[in-house]
Scaffold this motif. Sequence first.
Motif, mmCIF file in Angstrom:
data_model
loop_
_atom_site.group_PDB
_atom_site.id
_atom_site.type_symbol
_atom_site.label_atom_id
_atom_site.label_comp_id
_atom_site.label_asym_id
_atom_site.label_seq_id
_atom_site.Cartn_x
_atom_site.Cartn_y
_atom_site.Cartn_z
ATOM 1 N N ALA A 53 -22.426 12.359 -30.768
ATOM 2 C CA ALA A 53 -22.088 11.797 -29.445
ATOM 3 C C ALA A 53 -21.431 12.881 -28.605
ATOM 4 O O ALA A 53 -20.745 13.752 -29.131
ATOM 5 C CB ALA A 53 -21.138 10.607 -29.601
ATOM 6 N N PRO A 54 -21.633 12.824 -27.272
ATOM 7 C CA PRO A 54 -21.097 13.862 -26.396
ATOM 8 C C PRO A 54 -19.624 13.621 -26.069
ATOM 9 O O PRO A 54 -19.142 12.486 -26.117
ATOM 10 C CB PRO A 54 -21.939 13.700 -25.125
ATOM 11 C CG PRO A 54 -22.236 12.237 -25.078
ATOM 12 C CD PRO A 54 -22.422 11.817 -26.515
ATOM 13 N N GLY A 55 -18.979 14.700 -25.727
ATOM 14 C CA GLY A 55 -17.651 14.588 -25.131
ATOM 15 C C GLY A 55 -17.816 14.181 -23.665
ATOM 16 O O GLY A 55 -18.945 13.932 -23.192
ATOM 17 N N LYS A 56 -16.707 14.101 -22.933
ATOM 18 C CA LYS A 56 -16.811 13.628 -21.549
ATOM 19 C C LYS A 56 -15.756 14.313 -20.708
ATOM 20 O O LYS A 56 -14.800 14.885 -21.214
ATOM 21 C CB LYS A 56 -16.602 12.103 -21.488
ATOM 22 C CG LYS A 56 -15.261 11.634 -22.030
ATOM 23 C CD LYS A 56 -14.141 11.672 -21.026
ATOM 24 C CE LYS A 56 -12.828 11.578 -21.723
ATOM 25 N NZ LYS A 56 -11.678 12.031 -20.923
ATOM 26 N N THR A 57 -15.983 14.284 -19.425
ATOM 27 C CA THR A 57 -14.914 14.694 -18.532
ATOM 28 C C THR A 57 -14.832 13.675 -17.408
ATOM 29 O O THR A 57 -15.856 13.146 -16.969
ATOM 30 C CB THR A 57 -15.121 16.127 -17.993
ATOM 31 O OG1 THR A 57 -13.968 16.504 -17.214
ATOM 32 C CG2 THR A 57 -16.362 16.255 -17.128
ATOM 33 N N ILE A 58 -13.617 13.369 -17.015
ATOM 34 C CA ILE A 58 -13.406 12.363 -15.972
ATOM 35 C C ILE A 58 -13.293 13.086 -14.636
ATOM 36 O O ILE A 58 -12.486 14.000 -14.478
ATOM 37 C CB ILE A 58 -12.122 11.547 -16.250
ATOM 38 C CG1 ILE A 58 -12.289 10.762 -17.561
ATOM 39 C CG2 ILE A 58 -11.814 10.596 -15.085
ATOM 40 C CD1 ILE A 58 -11.084 9.967 -17.975
ATOM 41 N N LEU A 59 -14.136 12.688 -13.697
ATOM 42 C CA LEU A 59 -14.070 13.323 -12.366
ATOM 43 C C LEU A 59 -12.991 12.652 -11.521
ATOM 44 O O LEU A 59 -12.234 13.298 -10.810
ATOM 45 C CB LEU A 59 -15.441 13.229 -11.680
ATOM 46 C CG LEU A 59 -16.579 13.996 -12.372
ATOM 47 C CD1 LEU A 59 -17.886 13.777 -11.621
ATOM 48 C CD2 LEU A 59 -16.265 15.475 -12.445
#
Length: 329
Positions: free
Chosen positions: A17-23
């Motif tokens: 599963a991918p990591g994420k970044t919150i905009l």
Amino acid sequence: MVIINLSGDIMEAIASAPGKTILFGEHSVVYKQPAIATAVNKRATISIKRSTNGVSTLRSDDLQFEAELDTENKSYNLIRGKPGIIRYILEALFSTHDHSPIDIKLSLNIPIGSGLGSSAAVTVATLAALHKFHGIKFNKHLIAKKAHIVERNVQGIASPLDTLVCTNGGMIYLSRDKMVSRFNLNFKSSFVIGYTSKRGNTGKMVRSVRALKNRNPRILGSIIKTMGQIVDEAKLAIISGNNQKIAELMNINQGLLDSIGVNTTELSRMVYSARRHGALGSKITGSGGGGSIIAFCPGKSNEVHDALNKYDNAIKIALSNEGVNLKYR
Ligand SMILES: Nc1ncnc2c1ncn2[C@@H]1O[C@H](COP(=O)(O)OP(=O)(O)OP(=O)(O)O)[C@@H](O)[C@H]1O
Ligand SMILES: C[C@@](O)(CCO)CC(=O)[O-]
Ligand SMILES: [Mg+2]
């Protein structure tokens, strides 16, 4: 990926599963405000095999830890390394596994505690691998729902944002009534993540904001509502490709994150260094209190990356449409 024996038993299941970044929208999303986040091209991979010695084990060469697990009592015996992320894996096992002895291997190329969703990615990958291992049909909605419950049980409080992004991939807008809509666009890799060696801890930061809000309910209420308005404006700016407006809203959001106490000297240093070296906008991404910033720097990614690398760590990230899947990263 699945490996089966001659009698058809599943001997190994693998998921990533991918990591994420919150905009936009971290912390306010916990209080039912909207948020915009995107999956990134860094992933967590979990492999689950039947154990040959009757003991359940968890190992990660990337994080240099090894532990024996008691999945029924959600406890572990740490052989080496730091425990933290083990709690998410144990909670996921407790929700789905039959407690038969298994060997779990975690590979991770997401900097951990860095605001890039390592806990959510590990939780989602563990649940997807477990479902496959137990012959449960691959169902992203079920995985995201269970993963949110795992994060909430471990952290005490969590929005579904991180686990939704890590499950579905792509860039998503999470509405006030928790509906997910996907942006059909491809940002060129105009984003750089700067992260400090001082890790954040989501549970701790979310609890500190809650305590501040309990002491100042009206002030925090209006700050959180304003954060939600920023997200709605940002959704329009992203759809219309208005980079200046996207950046301006990031910088306003950063000021509000500072006001709720999740900023640090190191994060501030990176926020302003990124802007000095060409970023149009820069802000904390994730829980803060350490961890990461995100810089929006169309055409200036190299300059910003090199500037952040001077005193901290920096990675150029590509946004990823790929969510959880049953294969290696
Ligand atoms: N070296 C390590 N080995 C094992 N666990 C770790 C290590 N460093 C940090 N952890 C744990 O990993 C977890 C990281 O999850 P956390 O939610 O805090 O960060 P994140 O998911 O990477 O960032 P964010 O939630 O802000 O996107 C924490 O429970 C932390 O204690
Ligand atoms: C800080 C926060 O908003 C995002 C952490 O990545 C917490 C959450 O949404 O669960
Ligand atoms: Mg997390």
